[in-house]
Design a protein around this motif. Structure first.
Motif, PDB file in Angstrom:
ATOM      1  N   LEU A  56       0.829  -1.205   0.000  1.00  0.00           N
ATOM      2  CA  LEU A  56       0.000   0.000   0.000  1.00  0.00           C
ATOM      3  C   LEU A  56       0.864   1.255   0.000  1.00  0.00           C
ATOM      4  N   GLU A  57       1.987   1.186   0.701  1.00  0.00           N
ATOM      5  CA  GLU A  57       2.892   2.336   0.730  1.00  0.00           C
ATOM      6  C   GLU A  57       3.472   2.605  -0.652  1.00  0.00           C
ATOM      7  N   ALA A  58       3.842   1.529  -1.364  1.00  0.00           N
ATOM      8  CA  ALA A  58       4.362   1.691  -2.728  1.00  0.00           C
ATOM      9  C   ALA A  58       3.283   2.241  -3.652  1.00  0.00           C
ATOM     10  N   LEU A  59       2.051   1.775  -3.474  1.00  0.00           N
ATOM     11  CA  LEU A  59       0.944   2.261  -4.299  1.00  0.00           C
ATOM     12  C   LEU A  59       0.634   3.722  -3.990  1.00  0.00           C
ATOM     13  N   GLU A  60       0.788   4.095  -2.734  1.00  0.00           N
ATOM     14  CA  GLU A  60       0.497   5.471  -2.323  1.00  0.00           C
ATOM     15  C   GLU A  60       1.531   6.446  -2.876  1.00  0.00           C
ATOM     16  N   ASN A  61       2.810   6.041  -2.861  1.00  0.00           N
ATOM     17  CA  ASN A  61       3.874   6.949  -3.284  1.00  0.00           C
ATOM     18  C   ASN A  61       3.835   7.216  -4.782  1.00  0.00           C
ATOM     19  N   GLY A  62       3.690   6.144  -5.581  1.00  0.00           N
ATOM     20  CA  GLY A  62       3.490   6.307  -7.017  1.00  0.00           C
ATOM     21  C   GLY A  62       4.610   7.005  -7.761  1.00  0.00           C
ATOM     22  N   GLU A  63       5.877   6.579  -7.554  1.00  0.00           N
ATOM     23  CA  GLU A  63       6.969   7.173  -8.316  1.00  0.00           C
ATOM     24  C   GLU A  63       6.788   6.879  -9.804  1.00  0.00           C
ATOM     25  N   ASP A  64       7.452   7.692 -10.652  1.00  0.00           N
ATOM     26  CA  ASP A  64       7.207   7.586 -12.088  1.00  0.00           C
ATOM     27  C   ASP A  64       7.857   6.363 -12.728  1.00  0.00           C
ATOM     28  N   TRP A  65       8.606   5.551 -11.943  1.00  0.00           N
ATOM     29  CA  TRP A  65       9.183   4.332 -12.515  1.00  0.00           C
ATOM     30  C   TRP A  65       8.134   3.243 -12.698  1.00  0.00           C
ATOM     31  N   GLY A  66       6.966   3.413 -12.072  1.00  0.00           N
ATOM     32  CA  GLY A  66       5.985   2.338 -12.066  1.00  0.00           C
ATOM     33  C   GLY A  66       4.689   2.697 -12.753  1.00  0.00           C
ATOM     34  N   CYS A  67       3.915   1.660 -13.029  1.00  0.00           N
ATOM     35  CA  CYS A  67       2.586   1.784 -13.630  1.00  0.00           C
ATOM     36  C   CYS A  67       1.576   1.251 -12.621  1.00  0.00           C
ATOM     37  N   THR A  68       0.610   2.086 -12.249  1.00  0.00           N
ATOM     38  CA  THR A  68      -0.423   1.697 -11.290  1.00  0.00           C
ATOM     39  C   THR A  68      -1.741   1.498 -12.025  1.00  0.00           C
ATOM     40  N   TRP A  69      -2.465   0.448 -11.649  1.00  0.00           N
ATOM     41  CA  TRP A  69      -3.786   0.259 -12.232  1.00  0.00           C
ATOM     42  C   TRP A  69      -4.734  -0.395 -11.234  1.00  0.00           C
ATOM     43  N   VAL A  70      -6.021  -0.188 -11.501  1.00  0.00           N
ATOM     44  CA  VAL A  70      -7.092  -0.794 -10.705  1.00  0.00           C
ATOM     45  C   VAL A  70      -7.631  -1.977 -11.496  1.00  0.00           C
ATOM     46  N   ASN A  71      -7.737  -3.115 -10.844  1.00  0.00           N
ATOM     47  CA  ASN A  71      -8.270  -4.318 -11.485  1.00  0.00           C
ATOM     48  C   ASN A  71      -9.621  -4.638 -10.842  1.00  0.00           C
ATOM     49  N   ILE A  72     -10.683  -4.580 -11.630  1.00  0.00           N
ATOM     50  CA  ILE A  72     -12.030  -4.802 -11.099  1.00  0.00           C
ATOM     51  C   ILE A  72     -12.631  -6.027 -11.771  1.00  0.00           C
ATOM     52  N   GLY A  73     -13.090  -6.975 -10.963  1.00  0.00           N
ATOM     53  CA  GLY A  73     -13.655  -8.206 -11.493  1.00  0.00           C
ATOM     54  C   GLY A  73     -15.075  -8.021 -11.993  1.00  0.00           C
ATOM     55  N   ARG A  74     -15.562  -9.053 -12.663  1.00  0.00           N
ATOM     56  CA  ARG A  74     -16.938  -9.034 -13.157  1.00  0.00           C
ATOM     57  C   ARG A  74     -17.916  -8.989 -11.978  1.00  0.00           C
ATOM     58  N   ARG A  75     -19.006  -8.253 -12.153  1.00  0.00           N
ATOM     59  CA  ARG A  75     -20.007  -8.178 -11.094  1.00  0.00           C
ATOM     60  C   ARG A  75     -20.650  -9.551 -10.909  1.00  0.00           C
ATOM     61  N   PRO A  76     -20.605 -10.124  -9.696  1.00  0.00           N
ATOM     62  CA  PRO A  76     -21.159 -11.471  -9.485  1.00  0.00           C
ATOM     63  C   PRO A  76     -22.679 -11.475  -9.619  1.00  0.00           C
ATOM     64  N   GLN A  77     -23.210 -12.585 -10.146  1.00  0.00           N
ATOM     65  CA  GLN A  77     -24.662 -12.700 -10.292  1.00  0.00           C
ATOM     66  C   GLN A  77     -25.345 -12.818  -8.937  1.00  0.00           C
ATOM     67  N   ASN A  78     -24.673 -13.489  -8.009  1.00  0.00           N
ATOM     68  CA  ASN A  78     -25.213 -13.632  -6.656  1.00  0.00           C
ATOM     69  C   ASN A  78     -24.850 -12.387  -5.850  1.00  0.00           C
ATOM     70  N   ARG A  79     -25.834 -11.642  -5.435  1.00  0.00           N
ATOM     71  CA  ARG A  79     -25.589 -10.384  -4.725  1.00  0.00           C
ATOM     72  C   ARG A  79     -24.915 -10.590  -3.371  1.00  0.00           C
ATOM     73  N   LYS A  80     -24.919 -11.838  -2.867  1.00  0.00           N
ATOM     74  CA  LYS A  80     -24.264 -12.100  -1.589  1.00  0.00           C
ATOM     75  C   LYS A  80     -22.740 -12.020  -1.717  1.00  0.00           C
ATOM     76  N   TRP A  81     -22.254 -12.180  -2.953  1.00  0.00           N
ATOM     77  CA  TRP A  81     -20.808 -12.162  -3.166  1.00  0.00           C
ATOM     78  C   TRP A  81     -20.349 -10.751  -3.495  1.00  0.00           C
ATOM     79  N   SER A  82     -19.199 -10.384  -2.972  1.00  0.00           N
ATOM     80  CA  SER A  82     -18.637  -9.064  -3.243  1.00  0.00           C
ATOM     81  C   SER A  82     -17.860  -9.088  -4.552  1.00  0.00           C
ATOM     82  N   ARG A  83     -17.856  -7.982  -5.221  1.00  0.00           N
ATOM     83  CA  ARG A  83     -17.108  -7.860  -6.479  1.00  0.00           C
ATOM     84  C   ARG A  83     -15.622  -7.722  -6.154  1.00  0.00           C
ATOM     85  N   ASP A  84     -14.802  -8.535  -6.799  1.00  0.00           N
ATOM     86  CA  ASP A  84     -13.374  -8.474  -6.494  1.00  0.00           C
ATOM     87  C   ASP A  84     -12.767  -7.211  -7.093  1.00  0.00           C
ATOM     88  N   VAL A  85     -11.815  -6.655  -6.376  1.00  0.00           N
ATOM     89  CA  VAL A  85     -11.146  -5.433  -6.825  1.00  0.00           C
ATOM     90  C   VAL A  85      -9.757  -5.413  -6.211  1.00  0.00           C
TER      91      VAL A  85
END
Length: 728
Positions: free
Chosen positions: A415-444
């Motif tokens: 989390l510290e590396a993600l927070e700092n975000g130096e220009d040597w790196g590439c940061t991205w958000v990975n969001i999973g498919r919305r589950p059909q069963n509402r009891k399950w949380s969407r992975d992220v």
């Protein structure tokens, strides 16, 4: 003792060991080059086309050098199939060659994998005990543990997960593997028969050690900590990297940090089960402390109370902070229900949405730091009071808590590396498919990878070893053109300059292979590719019938592969063909290929990983269909970040990166056809851009000199029938 070149030459022992063996000039040249490099040191890069015999060309010199110098050589690969080939086929040949040449002490070779791949008997039995008293696992996991124990009682394995003939869920395996943080070392009752330490002991006496690139890189990173740092591998002086074209991707993965809902929840759930307070590592240690009597009983009781009352509050605090971050990320970047990756470029990083996510990230990092602090206090008190020294249950519980604390500390650092975000790196958000069963949380999850690994490889891998050999069947993007590899892997940073050699395939491609193109196919860029995919299905069906099967159909996307398979399989089955598809239920890659090899009229649909590493000889494979030019998806965040870096430096990403990478991939796909000098058949490229656009000539120039044909589907299908030996 003869040289490796002489041993592989026409007067060497190979003809008596392998029926029909013929001396190969380029194999001898490569052998000589490897021998010279091992003698002088430095880096050698060798491209050796299919049929050169590169495995023996580096294994034999490596074995001779290891024996003569009493030093170890590491052989590193990217894939398990190549390791299996080396261990089961090539290295036994090397041993026999050296034996026939008079070497009295046989060459010793071993395979070594990361310690997380080995079973720990101590942890297995503790997990079973927890099932018995109902503390930790559910009944189905208990059955898996019993199956693992029965398997472990056999004597036909070395305790590796890959050897278990049934599936073990990741969460269960995490509890019973030989994790370093849970290891009692020599204090363990099972130390004498520990699978991991016995593998290390065997590896320590090996002349040649077979590993994968990830383990090799981990070893070099650990050793960079100083002269006293103990590596992941036994000491070694020379490395040979086969499948060297994967080095950049392996290094990128090795230096990528990530934190996701799924991974963090797994650690928190193991620490304190959210549904059952009497389950989890806090509860396990609490129960163990509750069994202590005598002078330490009061102290143990106070620590147990803290585990029961205080620590779960801090765990819940982390859960709440994590849910806040995941929900914010989904609200900001999770548009629609499909899975998606969102690159946090300079524009996105300055947006209000990302700043809001960053505040949630900071809150999660703070909560994790507080939880780790309180875990440290508990573990420190147990250590200070020596409660673990003579109590196996407390020792095991404390080790489990220590391991989980290490994982949570790693998440904090990520989390510290993600927070700092130096220009040597590439940061991205990975969001999973919305589950059909509402009891399950969407992975992220959040990911951060280095845009370049050039300097990392120069610092961690190239400096230090006496010699390093990098090889593959495909390293160049044109005749003697190593520029892509040299730049991506930082070989141009090394002094002295690496030696670069390229040997083409010795097969007679103009006699053995037909290379056909279909310029009249629809352009895949038009109408969202719908017309192209419909025409491709027709072409695949026609060509498979023309060759009477024996066909490998390669795609660049999972979606198109599944769509074509679903559309074509019923008709092909009805015509008596056996049709297989990558990811087929119940069939792993190895079993899938074995079944394909055993049938003459089979068709195999595959994507990405099947473009290489597929070695099917003879009549079983006589047609390869390449559906699209294999450009890397331009939407991948790391690809976009690399393109932007090239543009900022004044370059053109398509011509300096996208096109060369696709040429390499196409060469690998073509290489599936001819695996032996008696093989024959056809390669058909369905993508018309190879003929209609200027860059298509670069693809064609990079391919071997097969017979060329450009025509409509009817013309090409007749030629395929002739090339594959089907009477019409």
């Amino acid at each position: 003792m003869l040289s490796a070149e002489e041993l592989l030459g026409p007067n060497g022992p190979l003809p008596s060991l392998i029926d029909g063996h013929e001396s190969r000039p380029d194999q001898l040249r490569m052998t000589q080059a490897v021998e010279e490099q091992l003698a002088t040191g430095g880096i050698l890069v060798v491209e050796a086309g299919t049929g050169v015999g590169k495995s023996l060309a580096y294994l034999l010199p490596a074995a001779l050098w290891a024996k003569a110098n009493e030093r170890r050589v590491v052989i590193s690969t990217n894939t398990i199939p190549l390791q299996d080939q080396l261990l089961k086929k090539d290295l036994p040949v090397v041993r026999n060659i050296l034996k026939s040449a008079g070497l009295k002490d046989p060459i010793r070779y071993r395979q070594l994998v990361g310690r997380g791949n080995y079973l720990c008997e101590h942890r297995l039995h503790h997990a079973q005990a927890e099932v018995t008293r109902g503390d930790q696992l559910f009944d189905d996991e208990g059955r898996v543990l019993d199956d693992v124990e029965r398997w472990n009682g056999r004597d036909d394995h070395e305790g590796r997960r890959q050897e278990i003939p049934f599936g073990v869920p990741p969460g269960t395996w995490e509890r019973i593997n030989a994790d370093a943080d849970n290891c009692l070392n020599r204090r363990c009752n099972y130390f004498d028969r520990c699978h991991f330490f016995n593998s290390r002991k065997r590896a320590g006496s090996a002349d040649l050690l077979v590993v994968n690139h990830a383990l090799l890189l981990a070893d070099r990173v650990v050793r960079s900590g100083g002269d006293e740092a103990e590596g992941v591998l036994p000491d070694w002086d020379v490395a040979v990297l086969d499948e060297g074209h994967h080095l950049q991707d392996c290094a990128t993965r090795a230096f990528t940090v990530e934190v996701s809902r799924r991974s963090l929840n797994r650690h928190l759930d193991r620490l304190a089960n959210p549904r059952f307070r009497d389950r989890g590592e806090l509860a396990t240690l609490e129960i163990a402390l509750g069994q202590i009597t005598g002078t330490k009983e009061t102290v143990a009781e106070k620590i147990a109370d803290r585990l029961h009352e205080e620590l779960p509050i801090w765990v819940d605090s982390v859960r709440d902070a994590a849910d806040g971050l995941w929900d914010r990320l989904i609200d900001s970047f999770g548009e629609g229900g499909d899975a998606r990756q969102v690159w946090i470029d300079e524009h996105a990083a300055s947006s209000d949405s990302w700043q809001s996510c960053n505040r949630e990230l900071l809150g999660l990092k703070t909560s994790l730091q507080q939880l780790v602090y309180h875990l440290d206090q508990v573990l420190g008190r147990i250590e200070a009071e020596a409660l673990h020294e003579n109590d196996d249950a407390v020792r095991h519980g404390a080790l489990g808590l220590q391991a989980r604390r290490r994982r949570l500390k790693d998440a904090t650092e990520s989390l510290e590396a993600l927070e700092n975000g130096e220009d040597w790196g590439c940061t991205w958000v990975n969001i999973g498919r919305r589950p059909q069963n509402r009891k399950w949380s969407r992975d992220v999850g959040l990911h951060r990878a280095p845009i370049e690994v050039r300097e990392m490889l120069e610092s961690f891998l190239y400096r230090g070893p006496h010699a390093l050999v990098m090889t593959s069947a495909t390293l160049t993007t044109g005749p003697q053109d190593f520029r892509l590899l040299v730049h991506q892997t930082g070989l141009d940073l090394h002094e002295p300059d690496p030696r670069l050699l390229s040997f083409g395939s010795p097969f007679n491609h103009s006699e053995q292979a037909l290379l056909a193109t279909l310029p009249q196919q629809p352009d895949p860029r038009q109408n969202r590719g719908v017309d192209f995919e419909e025409a491709s299905n027709e072409a695949i069906d026609t060509l498979v019938r023309a060759s009477d099967g024996g066909a490998l159909v390669l795609f660049t996307s999972w979606r198109q592969m599944r769509g074509s398979f679903d559309h074509l399989a019923p008709g092909l089955f009805a015509q008596g063909f056996e049709v297989f598809v990558q990811g087929q239920r119940g069939l792993g890659r190895t079993e899938l290929l074995n079944r394909f090899r055993q049938r003459r009229r089979a068709v195999l649909f595959g994507t990405d990983s099947f473009w290489e590493g597929v070695d099917v000889r003879g009549e079983a494979l006589r047609l390869v269909i390449l559906t699209r030019l294999p450009f890397r998806p331009p939407t991948e965040p790391i690809t976009r970040a690399r393109h932007l870096r090239i543009e900022k430096e004044g370059g053109r990403p398509f011509f300096s990166l996208t096109l060369p990478e696709a040429i390499l991939k196409l060469r690998q796909g073509y290489g599936r056809l001819l695996r032996h000098r008696e093989d024959h058949g056809a390669v058909v490229i369905l993508d018309p851009r190879i003929e209609s656009l200027g860059y298509g000539r670069r693809f064609l120039r990079a391919l071997p000199p097969a017979r060329r044909l450009k025509g409509n589907l009817a013309t090409v299908s007749r030629a395929v029938a002739l090339a594959t030996g089907v009477p019409h």
